[in-house]
Design an enzyme around this catalytic site. Structure first.
Site, PDB file in Angstrom:
ATOM      1  N   ALA A  13     -12.117  -0.981  15.959  1.00 32.66           N
ATOM      2  CA  ALA A  13     -11.163   0.067  15.589  1.00 32.66           C
ATOM      3  C   ALA A  13     -10.389   0.570  16.807  1.00 32.66           C
ATOM      4  O   ALA A  13      -9.158   0.643  16.783  1.00 32.66           O
ATOM      5  CB  ALA A  13     -11.911   1.225  14.920  1.00 32.66           C
ATOM      6  N   ASN A  36     -14.754   3.369  27.194  1.00 34.61           N
ATOM      7  CA  ASN A  36     -15.769   2.501  26.586  1.00 34.61           C
ATOM      8  C   ASN A  36     -16.940   2.344  27.538  1.00 34.61           C
ATOM      9  O   ASN A  36     -16.759   2.320  28.750  1.00 34.61           O
ATOM     10  CB  ASN A  36     -15.142   1.121  26.292  1.00 34.61           C
ATOM     11  CG  ASN A  36     -15.935   0.322  25.273  1.00 34.61           C
ATOM     12  OD1 ASN A  36     -16.173   0.797  24.171  1.00 34.61           O
ATOM     13  ND2 ASN A  36     -16.349  -0.866  25.638  1.00 34.61           N
ATOM     14  N   GLU A 168     -27.582 -12.870   7.745  1.00 37.63           N
ATOM     15  CA  GLU A 168     -26.949 -13.734   8.757  1.00 37.63           C
ATOM     16  C   GLU A 168     -27.937 -14.053   9.877  1.00 37.63           C
ATOM     17  O   GLU A 168     -28.005 -15.177  10.364  1.00 37.63           O
ATOM     18  CB  GLU A 168     -25.688 -13.058   9.307  1.00 37.63           C
ATOM     19  CG  GLU A 168     -24.573 -12.986   8.267  1.00 37.63           C
ATOM     20  CD  GLU A 168     -23.208 -12.660   8.860  1.00 37.63           C
ATOM     21  OE1 GLU A 168     -23.140 -11.773   9.725  1.00 37.63           O
ATOM     22  OE2 GLU A 168     -22.225 -13.307   8.465  1.00 37.63           O
ATOM     23  N   ASP A 296     -16.776   2.519  11.898  1.00 37.75           N
ATOM     24  CA  ASP A 296     -18.099   2.818  11.329  1.00 37.75           C
ATOM     25  C   ASP A 296     -18.458   4.297  11.377  1.00 37.75           C
ATOM     26  O   ASP A 296     -19.360   4.726  10.675  1.00 37.75           O
ATOM     27  CB  ASP A 296     -19.184   2.061  12.114  1.00 37.75           C
ATOM     28  CG  ASP A 296     -19.275   0.598  11.725  1.00 37.75           C
ATOM     29  OD1 ASP A 296     -18.411   0.137  10.953  1.00 37.75           O
ATOM     30  OD2 ASP A 296     -20.209  -0.081  12.202  1.00 37.75           O
ATOM     31  N   ALA A 312     -16.075  -4.819  10.202  1.00 41.03           N
ATOM     32  CA  ALA A 312     -15.090  -4.986  11.268  1.00 41.03           C
ATOM     33  C   ALA A 312     -13.687  -5.024  10.662  1.00 41.03           C
ATOM     34  O   ALA A 312     -12.727  -4.469  11.211  1.00 41.03           O
ATOM     35  CB  ALA A 312     -15.375  -6.276  12.019  1.00 41.03           C
TER      36      ALA A 312
HETATM   37  C1  LIG Z   1     -25.092  -8.549  13.475  1.00 42.62           C
HETATM   38  C2  LIG Z   1     -23.873  -7.986  12.786  1.00 42.62           C
HETATM   39  C3  LIG Z   1     -23.045  -8.820  12.047  1.00 42.62           C
HETATM   40  C4  LIG Z   1     -21.895  -8.307  11.432  1.00 42.62           C
HETATM   41  N1  LIG Z   1     -21.097  -9.164  10.727  1.00 42.62           N
HETATM   42  C5  LIG Z   1     -19.946  -8.696  10.190  1.00 42.62           C
HETATM   43  C6  LIG Z   1     -19.035  -9.586   9.536  1.00 42.62           C
HETATM   44  O1  LIG Z   1     -19.301 -10.775   9.412  1.00 42.62           O
HETATM   45  N2  LIG Z   1     -17.871  -9.072   9.068  1.00 42.62           N
HETATM   46  C7  LIG Z   1     -17.546  -7.745   9.189  1.00 42.62           C
HETATM   47  O2  LIG Z   1     -16.440  -7.350   8.774  1.00 42.62           O
HETATM   48  N3  LIG Z   1     -18.377  -6.874   9.780  1.00 42.62           N
HETATM   49  C8  LIG Z   1     -19.570  -7.304  10.283  1.00 42.62           C
HETATM   50  N4  LIG Z   1     -20.437  -6.428  10.917  1.00 42.62           N
HETATM   51  C9  LIG Z   1     -20.080  -4.990  10.982  1.00 42.62           C
HETATM   52  C10 LIG Z   1     -19.089  -4.740  12.113  1.00 42.62           C
HETATM   53  O3  LIG Z   1     -19.534  -5.314  13.308  1.00 42.62           O
HETATM   54  C11 LIG Z   1     -18.853  -3.242  12.313  1.00 42.62           C
HETATM   55  O4  LIG Z   1     -18.482  -2.679  11.081  1.00 42.62           O
HETATM   56  C12 LIG Z   1     -17.754  -3.031  13.361  1.00 42.62           C
HETATM   57  O5  LIG Z   1     -18.213  -3.439  14.629  1.00 42.62           O
HETATM   58  C13 LIG Z   1     -17.319  -1.563  13.417  1.00 42.62           C
HETATM   59  O6  LIG Z   1     -16.289  -1.423  14.367  1.00 42.62           O
HETATM   60  P1  LIG Z   1     -16.118  -0.066  15.174  1.00 42.62           P
HETATM   61  O7  LIG Z   1     -14.897  -0.227  16.004  1.00 42.62           O
HETATM   62  O8  LIG Z   1     -16.248   1.098  14.279  1.00 42.62           O
HETATM   63  O9  LIG Z   1     -17.406   0.003  16.112  1.00 42.62           O
HETATM   64  P2  LIG Z   1     -17.885  -1.012  17.242  1.00 42.62           P
HETATM   65  O10 LIG Z   1     -17.299  -2.348  17.053  1.00 42.62           O
HETATM   66  O11 LIG Z   1     -19.373  -0.876  17.248  1.00 42.62           O
HETATM   67  O12 LIG Z   1     -17.283  -0.375  18.560  1.00 42.62           O
HETATM   68  C14 LIG Z   1     -17.736   0.835  19.095  1.00 42.62           C
HETATM   69  C15 LIG Z   1     -17.425   0.819  20.590  1.00 42.62           C
HETATM   70  O13 LIG Z   1     -17.755   2.076  21.132  1.00 42.62           O
HETATM   71  C16 LIG Z   1     -18.526   1.919  22.307  1.00 42.62           C
HETATM   72  N5  LIG Z   1     -19.382   3.087  22.420  1.00 42.62           N
HETATM   73  C17 LIG Z   1     -20.373   3.490  21.584  1.00 42.62           C
HETATM   74  N6  LIG Z   1     -20.904   4.639  22.011  1.00 42.62           N
HETATM   75  C18 LIG Z   1     -20.235   4.975  23.137  1.00 42.62           C
HETATM   76  C19 LIG Z   1     -20.321   6.075  24.031  1.00 42.62           C
HETATM   77  N7  LIG Z   1     -21.191   7.064  23.856  1.00 42.62           N
HETATM   78  N8  LIG Z   1     -19.473   6.120  25.092  1.00 42.62           N
HETATM   79  C20 LIG Z   1     -18.562   5.115  25.294  1.00 42.62           C
HETATM   80  N9  LIG Z   1     -18.446   4.055  24.470  1.00 42.62           N
HETATM   81  C21 LIG Z   1     -19.268   3.992  23.403  1.00 42.62           C
HETATM   82  C22 LIG Z   1     -19.303   0.624  22.071  1.00 42.62           C
HETATM   83  O14 LIG Z   1     -19.725   0.056  23.310  1.00 42.62           O
HETATM   84  C23 LIG Z   1     -18.244  -0.218  21.358  1.00 42.62           C
HETATM   85  O15 LIG Z   1     -17.421  -0.888  22.274  1.00 42.62           O
HETATM   86  C24 LIG Z   1     -21.593  -6.920  11.536  1.00 42.62           C
HETATM   87  C25 LIG Z   1     -22.435  -6.072  12.277  1.00 42.62           C
HETATM   88  C26 LIG Z   1     -23.563  -6.586  12.887  1.00 42.62           C
HETATM   89  C27 LIG Z   1     -24.443  -5.650  13.692  1.00 42.62           C
END
Ligand SMILES: Cc1cc2nc3c(=O)[nH]c(=O)nc-3n(C[C@H](O)[C@H](O)[C@H](O)COP(=O)(O)OP(=O)(O)OC[C@H]3O[C@@H](n4cnc5c(N)ncnc54)[C@H](O)[C@@H]3O)c2cc1C
Length: 391
Positions: A13, A36, A168, A296, A312
């Site tokens: 995101a 990050n 998975e 998320d 994602a």
């Molecule tokens: C094993 C696995 C398989 C998956 N497979 C799929 C799939 O096939 N298809 C799909 O659509 N979704 C899949 N998902 C779900 C998907 O990965 C998440 O929904 C997605 O990553 C959410 O994106 P986001 O940007 O909200 O959070 P994230 O991608 O988790 O990004 C959050 C970011 O914030 C950073 N962060 C966190 N806390 C802090 C902090 N306190 N200070 C600074 N930085 C911080 C983290 O390092 C990260 O870079 C899967 C998840 C997992 C765990």
């Protein structure tokens, strides 16, 4: 006057939001800082592959500098410890304080342990590249130790949760463990893979025909499913089940639940009981309109009033939409409501096959489904301008 936009989290995101915002706004409109934990973006959707050594760490780690170097975005490597939306401040672990005009919170989710005793302390999780590396090192050590210690629990692998990420991972285990057993000179028939799920079946909410295909494929590769069986406690080397049974295992991986980020819960932004921030149709916090919450850690409801599953796909769509919303905040004009466009869902079952639904009705299985899954990953990499990762 130039506005200060701060984006917290460079996941699906946050990173897409930074890129998209810069498409619409130049440096005289706004400065953009992205904070990050690491100086790289991680491809979390592929963690299960790297957890068993089927894909390199490097291919999942995309340096932020590589993607953002020409975008006039300040990259700040740091860990957010506190948000104070009333004071418009963000505190980092190194005591630095950032101030903003507009804030984007995209910190992802945390593992939900449902209060199960010992689970947090003794289970592996799979939410970051470092956790995947830890799990891989542990699995390898189990195989290396077995010929010396002859403990069967070293060769018994338990995955808690049969949702998307649990299945998975089980698929990767089913494919990788025979190789690891052969390398360690361990008879394959001694290796056991359990998938334990509290719900009555695997992949809840997924198409029943595809679920059957997944179950048959995984069973044929030795996976033992225990559904309708909640885990009640975990001790070192021992998993307790509600049925009264126990499983002796040195490896339990918990994939059974996610909740919003605790920093968001503690910030005073309005959240639901699972810690996800409530947002309006423009992804703005319902009680702080200068704070956008994406991915998320946000709660988005579908037409039936139920939360969209955290994916994602949804996260990067929110990131893209938010770029446009920030543009309207600064340059004016009407914002269109955010409407997710969920293209489908594909779960891999190991390296060679997958099951999935594309659009409302097209079902796909086997190698073809795996191809679609790979293609969606490339589509994403193309979107962030980083298609050439090393496999
Ligand atoms: C094993 C696995 C398989 C998956 N497979 C799929 C799939 O096939 N298809 C799909 O659509 N979704 C899949 N998902 C779900 C998907 O990965 C998440 O929904 C997605 O990553 C959410 O994106 P986001 O940007 O909200 O959070 P994230 O991608 O988790 O990004 C959050 C970011 O914030 C950073 N962060 C966190 N806390 C802090 C902090 N306190 N200070 C600074 N930085 C911080 C983290 O390092 C990260 O870079 C899967 C998840 C997992 C765990």
């Amino acid at each position: 006057m130039e506005k200060r936009i701060v984006i917290l989290g460079a996941g699906y995101a946050g990173l897409v939001c930074a890129l998209q915002t810069r498409k619409y706004l130049n440096s005289s409109d706004a400065s953009i800082t992205i904070v990050n934990k690491h100086n790289y973006h991680q491809l979390i959707t592929l963690l299960h592959e790297t957890a068993v050594g089927a894909r390199s760490d490097r291919s999942l780690r995309i340096p932020l500098q590589k993607v953002l170097h020409d975008k006039n975005v300040e990259i700040k490597k740091g860990t957010v410890v506190k948000l104070d939306p009333d004071a418009k401040q963000v505190k980092l672990e190194n005591d630095e304080t950032l101030t903003y005009d507009l804030l984007v919170v995209a910190l992802g989710s945390e593992t939900e342990y449902f209060g199960i005793p010992g689970l947090k302390e003794h289970a592996f999780t799979l939410k970051s590249l470092n956790q995947a590396r830890l799990l891989r090192a542990h699995i390898e050590s189990c195989f290396a130790r077995y010929p010396l210690e002859h403990k069967r629990e070293l060769l018994r692998f338990v995955v808690g949760g049969a949702g998307f990420s649990g299945i998975e991972l089980v698929g990767e285990f089913a494919d990788a463990l025979p190789r690891l057993a052969a390398e360690a000179g361990v008879p394959l028939e001694l290796v056991e893979i359990y998938n334990v799920e509290a719900a009555p079946g695997i992949l809840p909410g997924f198409d029943p025909e595809l679920v059957k295909t997944a179950e048959e494929s995984l069973k044929a590769r030795g996976v033992r499913f225990m559904t309708g069986v909640p885990i009640t406690q975990v001790e070192p080397g021992l998993v307790h089940l509600k049925s009264g049974d126990t499983i002796e295992s040195e490896t339990i991986v918990w994939t059974g639940g996610v909740r919003g980020n605790q920093i968001v819960v503690d910030s005073g932004l309005e959240t639901d009981p699972r810690g996800r921030a409530k947002v309006d149709e423009h992804l703005q916090s319902v009680n702080h309109e200068d704070v956008y919450v994406l991915g998320d850690c946000a709660l988005i409801l579908n037409e039936q009033g139920r939360p969209y599953p955290p994916t994602a796909q949804l996260a990067w769509q929110m990131g893209a939409a938010c770029g446009k919303f920030l543009y309207h905040d600064i340059r004016g004009g009407l914002k269109e409501d955010f409407k997710p466009n969920i293209a489908g869902a594909i779960a891999s079952l190991g390296r060679k096959e997958a099951i999935g639904k594309i659009g409302k009705s097209f079902k796909t299985t086997g190698k073809m489904a795996y191809f679609f899954k790979d293609a969606s990953n490339y589509r994403y990499l193309n979107k962030i301008g980083s298609v050439f990762t090393n496999r």
